[in-house]
Design an enzyme around this catalytic site. Structure first.
Site, PDB file in Angstrom:
ATOM      1  N   GLY A 273       6.495   1.237  -3.763  1.00 35.70           N
ATOM      2  CA  GLY A 273       6.310   0.607  -5.070  1.00 35.70           C
ATOM      3  C   GLY A 273       4.967  -0.084  -5.205  1.00 35.70           C
ATOM      4  O   GLY A 273       4.048   0.141  -4.413  1.00 35.70           O
ATOM      5  N   HIS A 279      -0.903   6.123  -5.688  1.00 39.50           N
ATOM      6  CA  HIS A 279       0.451   6.624  -5.946  1.00 39.50           C
ATOM      7  C   HIS A 279       0.437   7.601  -7.120  1.00 39.50           C
ATOM      8  O   HIS A 279       1.122   8.627  -7.089  1.00 39.50           O
ATOM      9  CB  HIS A 279       1.392   5.464  -6.287  1.00 39.50           C
ATOM     10  CG  HIS A 279       1.580   4.463  -5.184  1.00 39.50           C
ATOM     11  ND1 HIS A 279       1.025   3.199  -5.233  1.00 39.50           N
ATOM     12  CD2 HIS A 279       2.250   4.537  -4.004  1.00 39.50           C
ATOM     13  CE1 HIS A 279       1.366   2.532  -4.136  1.00 39.50           C
ATOM     14  NE2 HIS A 279       2.101   3.322  -3.369  1.00 39.50           N
ATOM     15  N   GLY A 390      -0.150  10.253   1.433  1.00 37.42           N
ATOM     16  CA  GLY A 390      -1.575   9.984   1.263  1.00 37.42           C
ATOM     17  C   GLY A 390      -2.310  10.021   2.598  1.00 37.42           C
ATOM     18  O   GLY A 390      -1.802   9.517   3.607  1.00 37.42           O
ATOM     19  N   LYS A 392      -4.619   8.222   3.198  1.00 35.43           N
ATOM     20  CA  LYS A 392      -4.870   6.804   3.469  1.00 35.43           C
ATOM     21  C   LYS A 392      -4.102   6.348   4.715  1.00 35.43           C
ATOM     22  O   LYS A 392      -4.603   5.563   5.515  1.00 35.43           O
ATOM     23  CB  LYS A 392      -4.447   6.012   2.224  1.00 35.43           C
ATOM     24  CG  LYS A 392      -4.155   4.570   2.437  1.00 35.43           C
ATOM     25  CD  LYS A 392      -5.389   3.769   2.322  1.00 35.43           C
ATOM     26  CE  LYS A 392      -5.175   2.278   2.452  1.00 35.43           C
ATOM     27  NZ  LYS A 392      -3.846   1.787   2.522  1.00 35.43           N
ATOM     28  N   GLN A 396       0.390   7.902   9.893  1.00 33.83           N
ATOM     29  CA  GLN A 396       1.740   8.161   9.376  1.00 33.83           C
ATOM     30  C   GLN A 396       1.926   9.656   9.133  1.00 33.83           C
ATOM     31  O   GLN A 396       2.956  10.239   9.475  1.00 33.83           O
ATOM     32  CB  GLN A 396       1.938   7.379   8.070  1.00 33.83           C
ATOM     33  CG  GLN A 396       3.184   7.723   7.297  1.00 33.83           C
ATOM     34  CD  GLN A 396       3.403   6.762   6.144  1.00 33.83           C
ATOM     35  OE1 GLN A 396       3.867   5.651   6.341  1.00 33.83           O
ATOM     36  NE2 GLN A 396       3.054   7.184   4.949  1.00 33.83           N
ATOM     37  N   VAL A 419      -7.490   7.735  -2.500  1.00 40.23           N
ATOM     38  CA  VAL A 419      -8.088   7.335  -3.780  1.00 40.23           C
ATOM     39  C   VAL A 419      -8.738   5.972  -3.576  1.00 40.23           C
ATOM     40  O   VAL A 419      -8.142   5.068  -2.987  1.00 40.23           O
ATOM     41  CB  VAL A 419      -7.019   7.270  -4.887  1.00 40.23           C
ATOM     42  CG1 VAL A 419      -7.634   6.794  -6.199  1.00 40.23           C
ATOM     43  CG2 VAL A 419      -6.345   8.632  -5.055  1.00 40.23           C
ATOM     44  N   LEU A 427      -7.585   2.166  -2.317  1.00 46.71           N
ATOM     45  CA  LEU A 427      -6.523   1.488  -3.061  1.00 46.71           C
ATOM     46  C   LEU A 427      -5.347   1.233  -2.137  1.00 46.71           C
ATOM     47  O   LEU A 427      -4.975   2.085  -1.319  1.00 46.71           O
ATOM     48  CB  LEU A 427      -6.078   2.340  -4.247  1.00 46.71           C
ATOM     49  CG  LEU A 427      -7.121   2.539  -5.337  1.00 46.71           C
ATOM     50  CD1 LEU A 427      -6.541   3.351  -6.487  1.00 46.71           C
ATOM     51  CD2 LEU A 427      -7.619   1.200  -5.851  1.00 46.71           C
ATOM     52  N   SER A 428      -4.770   0.042  -2.279  1.00 52.10           N
ATOM     53  CA  SER A 428      -3.599  -0.322  -1.488  1.00 52.10           C
ATOM     54  C   SER A 428      -2.792  -1.327  -2.297  1.00 52.10           C
ATOM     55  O   SER A 428      -3.363  -2.155  -3.027  1.00 52.10           O
ATOM     56  CB  SER A 428      -4.039  -0.964  -0.172  1.00 52.10           C
ATOM     57  OG  SER A 428      -2.963  -1.692   0.399  1.00 52.10           O
TER      58      SER A 428
HETATM   59  P1  AMP Z   1       3.046   2.937   0.078  1.00 55.70           P
HETATM   60  O1  AMP Z   1       3.747   2.637  -1.207  1.00 55.70           O
HETATM   61  O2  AMP Z   1       1.923   2.047   0.369  1.00 55.70           O
HETATM   62  O3  AMP Z   1       4.000   3.123   1.220  1.00 55.70           O
HETATM   63  O4  AMP Z   1       2.378   4.368  -0.132  1.00 55.70           O
HETATM   64  C1  AMP Z   1       3.103   5.454  -0.586  1.00 55.70           C
HETATM   65  C2  AMP Z   1       2.295   6.692  -0.410  1.00 55.70           C
HETATM   66  O5  AMP Z   1       1.082   6.566  -1.126  1.00 55.70           O
HETATM   67  C3  AMP Z   1       1.930   6.952   1.039  1.00 55.70           C
HETATM   68  O6  AMP Z   1       2.031   8.336   1.314  1.00 55.70           O
HETATM   69  C4  AMP Z   1       0.503   6.490   1.103  1.00 55.70           C
HETATM   70  O7  AMP Z   1      -0.247   7.161   2.089  1.00 55.70           O
HETATM   71  C5  AMP Z   1       0.009   6.856  -0.277  1.00 55.70           C
HETATM   72  N1  AMP Z   1      -1.157   6.052  -0.616  1.00 55.70           N
HETATM   73  C6  AMP Z   1      -1.298   4.720  -0.495  1.00 55.70           C
HETATM   74  N2  AMP Z   1      -2.535   4.353  -0.865  1.00 55.70           N
HETATM   75  C7  AMP Z   1      -3.197   5.478  -1.198  1.00 55.70           C
HETATM   76  C8  AMP Z   1      -4.492   5.773  -1.662  1.00 55.70           C
HETATM   77  N3  AMP Z   1      -5.410   4.826  -1.844  1.00 55.70           N
HETATM   78  N4  AMP Z   1      -4.821   7.058  -1.903  1.00 55.70           N
HETATM   79  C9  AMP Z   1      -3.922   8.062  -1.701  1.00 55.70           C
HETATM   80  N5  AMP Z   1      -2.665   7.842  -1.290  1.00 55.70           N
HETATM   81  C10 AMP Z   1      -2.309   6.572  -1.040  1.00 55.70           C
END
Ligand code: AMP
Length: 535
Positions: A273, A279, A390, A392, A396, A419, A427-428
């Protein structure tokens, strides 16, 4: 003369009703009777006893049964008919109860069929011929229409009782709903929160049922799914698209079964989320690749090594839901912690080796065990054709690729490039915690990756020299790790040759950030090395 064999509720009511309309009726007779003088014998015995009862009748009269689910061949070699009133016949029922009811009839000869039709018409029923091959479906429809309706009203009655509301108060509502359905059909008669697309209310109702009558939750979930199907296109789009939010594994399975039944493909986007453009990129890619897109939204406690980090993790489901809906996502799957980890949960999935280095070394091995366990669960729940992750979170991806291969999980993993903000920051979801000052300092990570890339482009191949230059580029931010590793095995490399992953992690203020890039060295036509990945 018509003989009735079987003195149960139906036999008694049928005999009385036929007499009342002027028939010469013999019976109801006991089982095994052989009424030779009758022109027709109607067997009103349990389904399992029809064959024996028919065998007891000496050849001559027509023989019929009153079973909804039984074919005519059990009556062979008699000239046979069937007569199944679409009406419940409780003990002591008024024979007039048959008037107006439907009645399924069939016959092995035109004469037998005519007798069945005559009997039904005499009782003022509405006869309809139902052939042998349609009988079971017809009978199932009758069970749903009557028996299951009672089951549902029984459930409603129990739940209403917990709120001090009596069955008598529900009854007029039930009658009105049934009358509406009879007059206008199911689609037009449907009212209520599901028809309005009010998923929040449905979710609150489910919570109340789970608290008061938990055994009714599976029934509720199944009925919600079926009602959503019925409401279908009539549901009001809430956020620009008809996305549903599901909370339970049961609902998800129901949805998956329906999707599979129509041969459609499913793409899954696992997330925690607090959506950002990273995302969104995953969702867009998923939307382009499959018929149905499911976004998993679950802040997984098992992968957090710090309670503070878990507590502070940003959450805004309403905003996330609106964004997902606008991107054409079909289902937001947002289960609660209890749904994912019910009491007694005791199984984990662990990938040896890959889970122990870099992120695993800093966050502890439980981090990737938590990731692998929850991803295995979601892949089992959703059974997607494709799952989007991602770059990123490069480690994982490597761990999950290993896991999917090792456990023969039938899913294709698709990896989307990182991204970034225009200034390079990846982005995080955690970036929201950065103060303006730390937001500026956070650029240290992408700067380090660019520095590594630059020195490789300048010809440096020694990993220690490259990491030293990259660390220097981070100024006042200390890297938790900065490593050059093989992108698949995550084993450290000493010399750059081919593809190498540069991974970095650092705390900026209280916020832990990670980033990575892949550098590929390849010979150009004039022999000079180049890098191919941009950050
Ligand atoms: P998260 O909600 O942080 O667990 O991320 C969900 C998914 O989005 C994971 O597969 C992450 O690797 C991907 N994700 C998070 N940040 C980025 C980003 N900046 N660019 C591409 N994918 C991302």
């Amino acid at each position: 003369m018509i003989a009735i064999v079987g003195a149960g509720r139906l036999g008694t009511a049928l005999a009385a009703a036929l007499r009342a309309v002027g028939y010469d009726v013999l019976g109801p007779l006991g089982r095994g009777a052989d009424p030779r003088d009758a022109s027709a014998v109607v067997l009103c015995v349990p389904d399992g006893e029809i064959a024996d009862a028919a065998a007891a009748v000496t050849a001559g009269p027509l023989v019929g049964h009153c079973s909804g689910a039984t074919a005519l061949d059990v009556l062979a070699p008699h000239e046979a008919f069937s007569l199944h009133p679409l009406m419940t016949v409780p003990t002591g029922a008024d024979p007039a109860r048959f008037a107006g009811a439907g009645c399924a009839i069939d016959g092995t000869t035109p004469r037998a069929l005519a007798v069945a039709e005559a009997l039904a018409t005499a009782l003022r029923m509405r006869p309809t011929r139902v052939a042998d091959e349609d009988r079971t479906a017809y009978h199932a429809a009758a069970s749903i229409a009557s028996n299951f309706l009672v089951t549902i009203e029984g459930a409603a009655e129990r739940l209403a009782a917990t709120a001090g509301v009596d069955r008598a108060l529900l009854a007029p509502l039930v009658r009105a709903a049934v009358d509406d359905w009879a007059a206008r059909g199911a689609e037009q008669a449907l009212t209520g929160p599901i028809a309005r697309g009010d998923d929040e209310t449905v979710a609150r109702q489910r919570d109340a049922i789970a608290a008061r009558t938990p055994d009714l939750v599976p029934l509720f979930d199944a009925l919600v799914a079926a009602t959503r199907d019925l409401a279908g296109p009539r549901r009001e789009p809430r956020a620009g698209a008809a996305m549903r939010t599901l909370r339970s594994v049961a609902e998800m399975r129901e949805y998956v079964a329906r999707v599979r039944a129509t041969g459609r493909t499913i793409a899954l986007v696992p997330t925690m989320g607090a959506f950002h453009a990273g995302h969104h990129a995953l969702m867009r890619a998923a939307r382009a690749a499959a018929d149905e897109v499911v976004v998993w939204l679950f802040v997984n406690p098992a992968q957090f090594n710090e309670q503070r980090d878990l507590a502070a993790y940003p959450r805004d489901e309403a905003k996330d839901a609106a964004e997902a809906a606008a991107l054409g996502v079909d289902v937001l799957f947002a289960p609660g912690v209890e749904e994912v980890y019910p009491p007694g949960f005791a199984t984990t999935v662990h990938v040896e080796g890959l889970s122990d280095v870099l992120e695993g070394a800093v966050r502890g091995v439980s981090h990737f065990t938590g990731v692998c366990t929850v991803v295995t669960k979601m892949l089992n729940m959703v059974t997607p054709d494709l799952a989007f992750f991602g770059q990123k979170d490069a480690q994982q991806v490597a761990v999950l690729r290993r896991m999917v291969a090792d456990l023969d999980i039938p899913v294709k993993l698709v990896v989307i490039p990182t991204v970034r903000e225009p200034d390079g920051l990846a982005l995080s979801s955690r970036n929201v915690h950065l103060s303006p000052e730390n937001r500026r300092r956070a650029l240290a990570l992408s700067r380090a990756l660019r520095a590594a890339k630059t020195v490789v482009a300048d010809g440096e191949r020694d990993a220690a020299a490259i990491t030293a230059r990259a660390r220097t580029a981070m100024d006042d931010v200390d890297a938790e790790y900065l490593a050059l590793v093989d992108p698949d095995s995550f084993q450290p490399i000493d010399n750059v040759n081919g593809r190498v992953l540069v991974a970095v992690a650092a705390r900026v203020g209280d916020t832990r950030l990670i980033d990575n890039t892949i550098i590929t060295t390849a010979a150009t036509p004039d022999g000079a090395p180049t890098t191919q990945e941009d950050i």
